[in-house]
Design a protein around this motif. Structure first.
Motif, PDB file in Angstrom:
ATOM      1  N   PHE A 208       0.649  -1.130   0.005  1.00 46.49           N
ATOM      2  CA  PHE A 208       0.039  -0.005   0.051  1.00 46.49           C
ATOM      3  C   PHE A 208       0.800   1.245  -0.075  1.00 46.49           C
ATOM      4  CE2 PHE A 208      -3.724  -2.564   2.017  1.00 46.49           C
ATOM      5  CZ  PHE A 208      -4.450  -2.444   0.904  1.00 46.49           C
ATOM      6  N   TYR A 217      -5.439  -0.052   7.655  1.00 47.94           N
ATOM      7  CA  TYR A 217      -6.639  -0.272   6.793  1.00 47.94           C
ATOM      8  C   TYR A 217      -7.667  -1.323   7.399  1.00 47.94           C
ATOM      9  CZ  TYR A 217      -5.270  -5.200   5.824  1.00 47.94           C
ATOM     10  OH  TYR A 217      -4.697  -6.768   5.671  1.00 47.94           O
ATOM     11  N   LYS A 226      -5.052   6.544  13.959  1.00 51.28           N
ATOM     12  CA  LYS A 226      -3.894   6.393  13.112  1.00 51.28           C
ATOM     13  C   LYS A 226      -2.505   6.676  13.412  1.00 51.28           C
ATOM     14  CE  LYS A 226      -6.583   3.522  11.166  1.00 51.28           C
ATOM     15  NZ  LYS A 226      -7.192   3.253  12.386  1.00 51.28           N
ATOM     16  N   ASN A 293     -13.349  -6.052   4.493  1.00 53.72           N
ATOM     17  CA  ASN A 293     -12.100  -5.969   4.258  1.00 53.72           C
ATOM     18  C   ASN A 293     -12.177  -4.608   3.179  1.00 53.72           C
ATOM     19  OD1 ASN A 293     -10.926  -7.883   5.717  1.00 53.72           O
ATOM     20  ND2 ASN A 293      -9.256  -8.362   4.155  1.00 53.72           N
ATOM     21  N   GLU A 294     -12.702  -4.778   2.458  1.00 54.88           N
ATOM     22  CA  GLU A 294     -13.027  -3.633   1.382  1.00 54.88           C
ATOM     23  C   GLU A 294     -13.687  -2.481   1.920  1.00 54.88           C
ATOM     24  OE1 GLU A 294     -15.317  -2.006  -2.821  1.00 54.88           O
ATOM     25  OE2 GLU A 294     -15.578  -4.162  -2.138  1.00 54.88           O
ATOM     26  N   THR A 297     -11.366  -0.696   4.523  1.00 54.44           N
ATOM     27  CA  THR A 297     -10.109  -0.024   3.905  1.00 54.44           C
ATOM     28  C   THR A 297     -10.576   1.231   3.403  1.00 54.44           C
ATOM     29  OG1 THR A 297      -8.989  -2.136   3.418  1.00 54.44           O
ATOM     30  CG2 THR A 297      -8.302  -0.227   2.100  1.00 54.44           C
ATOM     31  N   ARG A 298     -11.738   1.450   2.641  1.00 54.14           N
ATOM     32  CA  ARG A 298     -11.917   2.503   2.116  1.00 54.14           C
ATOM     33  C   ARG A 298     -12.362   3.533   3.174  1.00 54.14           C
ATOM     34  NH1 ARG A 298     -14.533   2.737  -2.965  1.00 54.14           N
ATOM     35  NH2 ARG A 298     -14.585   0.702  -4.114  1.00 54.14           N
ATOM     36  N   ASN A 300     -11.026   3.466   6.437  1.00 54.36           N
ATOM     37  CA  ASN A 300      -9.949   3.786   7.308  1.00 54.36           C
ATOM     38  C   ASN A 300      -8.578   4.361   6.492  1.00 54.36           C
ATOM     39  OD1 ASN A 300     -11.290   2.664   9.383  1.00 54.36           O
ATOM     40  ND2 ASN A 300     -10.603   0.358   9.148  1.00 54.36           N
ATOM     41  N   LEU A 301      -8.041   3.444   5.737  1.00 51.92           N
ATOM     42  CA  LEU A 301      -7.023   3.826   4.799  1.00 51.92           C
ATOM     43  C   LEU A 301      -7.215   4.909   3.926  1.00 51.92           C
ATOM     44  CD1 LEU A 301      -3.952   3.051   4.272  1.00 51.92           C
ATOM     45  CD2 LEU A 301      -4.722   1.571   2.556  1.00 51.92           C
ATOM     46  N   MET A 302      -8.431   4.944   3.446  1.00 52.86           N
ATOM     47  CA  MET A 302      -8.766   5.959   2.317  1.00 52.86           C
ATOM     48  C   MET A 302      -9.701   7.120   2.888  1.00 52.86           C
ATOM     49  SD  MET A 302      -9.266   3.042  -0.586  1.00 52.86           S
ATOM     50  CE  MET A 302      -9.100   4.442  -1.994  1.00 52.86           C
TER      51      MET A 302
END
Length: 510
Positions: A208, A217, A226, A293-294, A297-298, A300-302
């Motif tokens: 990533f 994520y 974070k 997961n998706e 991830t959208r 948290n990470l994004m």
């Protein structure tokens, strides 16, 4: 349990502490009296407020609470709590230092074994590890009333962060050896730190654009800010660890290339288990069905939840069904609440007692308005003429005899099908390993589920290559992954020093 404000909890702790100090003035405190001290509740945001924000749910102990909770520790000579800690922190010693108000000494004890105390103090399932063995909990016949090891760990870790005590660990003189670490989750961070401390040059390769792995994520901001993960990554950089992002081993470079062409003397694989499982029931391809997961991830990470500063698209559901009963399912359900869902349902085929999620996370989800449907499981997902989700059809279950996991097996009740109206389904029934690395590295022996086979020290079937964490265990916990990273790093250090345990040792399937 009714909600009590942080101010109420702090005031109650101050009164308890005054009583403890008065009793100590009269002589040593007996174990019987220590066991009678009530466990300190964790201060948190009001449930009605926190369900509308992404800020951390819990605030952490006050000093008075930490001192009271530390007094509950019996300082057992056999220290059963240590046996339950995957990285073997000297728990009685760090708690004793808290009781003596030596907070700097306490965090120093923890750092002897763990680089991630602020993270582990927040997300590790202590009730199933160190606290499960606690003598206080056994005396009270309730493991949830054990000494709150994780909350005390968080207290001194946060105090250390607040007072600028985040100095990087000492690094020995350079050995001339180079180690590649694939992935940047908890197993990899731990391995990288332990390898770097011995003086080896360490390079972390992360697929990533930001390092941190599942901590970044997967775990939501309201459970693990974070900034804390970023600080732990920065400690690695201060130690001299090189971190290369946007580097997918197996695609950017093959694993064998790192050893044969790029000059690395050893490799540690800590890539986790990020390939979501699905139920393979009718309707899983409908619009409105997501892997947890998706979805996470959208968010948290994004940072899809922060629509004022991020353009990441994410579903805006009204009625949600989350399928599963683990921590990831709780994270997805509680995220959906915060993203504006009017109703969130968790559908789980066993009872609350069998749920693998932390009890605290289930409690928090209930407080925030998540509905639980126990002893139910979907048999198909329903859709309309536009292929959009309109609901799920569930089957009811009853519990039978225990299965290989020790939990009672869910047995379907014929003819019990019934609908649940939803417009979004989030599947959270576990993960498998990404097959890319294994497909491009046929020398690696794997299980039928795609997990890398290692021996107890993390050696794989490929000379010079070690592995640990979810890629070996399947979905596990942060602290278990850290324990595996530590064992593998020790074996790599021995190998690079020319000792026993060199490459080529045949692993045994776990």
């Amino acid at each position: 349990m009714s909600y009590r404000t942080p101010e109420e909890l702090h005031k109650a702790a101050a009164a308890l502490l005054a009583g403890i100090e008065e009793k100590r003035a009269q002589g040593p405190i007996r174990n019987k009296d220590r066991i009678a001290i009530p466990q300190q509740e964790m201060p948190s945001q009001d449930p009605l407020e926190r369900r509308g924000n992404m800020q951390e749910v819990t605030f952490g102990y006050s000093e008075e609470q930490a001192l009271v909770e530390a007094e509950r520790c019996l300082q057992c000579k056999n220290a059963p709590c240590i046996a339950g800690c995957p990285v073997t922190i000297d728990i009685p010693r760090f708690i004793k230092a808290i009781a003596e108000r030596d907070f700097e000494g306490s965090i120093s004890v923890i750092k002897e074994a763990s680089l991630l105390p602020a993270i582990c103090g927040r997300v590790c399932p202590q009730e199933n590890q160190c606290q499960e063995n606690c003598t206080v909990g056994k005396s009270l016949k309730d493991p949830f009333k054990s000494v709150s090891v994780g909350r005390l760990e968080r207290y001194v870790a946060d105090l250390d962060r607040a007072t600028g005590g985040r100095s990087a660990p000492h690094v020995k003189p350079a050995t001339g050896k180079r180690v590649a670490v694939i992935g940047s989750g908890p197993a990899s961070i731990t391995a990288a730190a332990d390898l770097r401390k011995e003086g080896h040059a360490v390079t972390v390769f992360e697929a990533f654009h930001r390092p941190g792995g599942v901590m970044l994520y997967g775990i939501p901001e309201f459970r693990l800010p974070k900034q804390i993960v970023d600080e732990e990554i920065e400690t690695l950089r201060q130690m001299g660890v090189e971190i290369r992002t946007n580097f997918l081993v197996g695609r950017t470079r093959k694993l064998a290339d790192l050893l044969n062409e790029d000059g690395f003397d050893a490799v540690f694989i800590g890539t986790g288990a990020g390939l979501p499982r699905f139920m393979h029931i009718p309707g899983e391809n409908l619009i409105g069905v997501f892997a947890a997961n998706e979805y996470l991830t959208r968010s948290n990470l994004m940072r899809a939840y922060d629509s004022d500063h991020a353009d990441t698209p994410i579903i805006q559901p009204r009625r949600v069904a989350v399928l599963g009963g683990g921590n990831v399912a709780m994270d997805a359900a509680r995220t959906a609440i915060r993203l504006g869902a009017e109703e969130v349902n968790v559908v789980y085929r066993r009872t609350r007692k069998e749920m693998p999620a932390r009890a605290e996370e289930v409690d928090h989800a209930e407080e925030e308005g998540v509905h639980f449907h126990f002893l139910e499981s979907p048999v198909r997902i329903l859709g309309d003429e536009n292929d959009r989700v309109t609901g799920i059809e569930c089957l009811s279950y009853q519990l039978g005899e225990p299965d290989e996991s020790g939990r009672r097996r869910p047995v379907p009740i014929p003819g019990s099908e019934h609908p649940l109206a939803v417009d979004t389904v989030i599947v959270s029934i576990g993960n498998d390993s990404n097959p890319l690395l294994m497909k491009t590295t046929p020398e690696l022996e794997v299980t039928k589920w795609g997990n890398i086979i290692t021996d107890d020290d993390g050696r794989t079937s490929m000379p010079g290559v070690f592995a640990g964490g979810d890629i070996v265990l399947g979905s596990a916990t942060v602290i278990l992954a850290m324990g595996q990273g530590r064992k593998a790093a020790a074996a790599i250090n021995t190998m690079l020093a020319g000792g026993a345990g060199g490459p080529g040792t045949e692993p045994t399937e776990q």
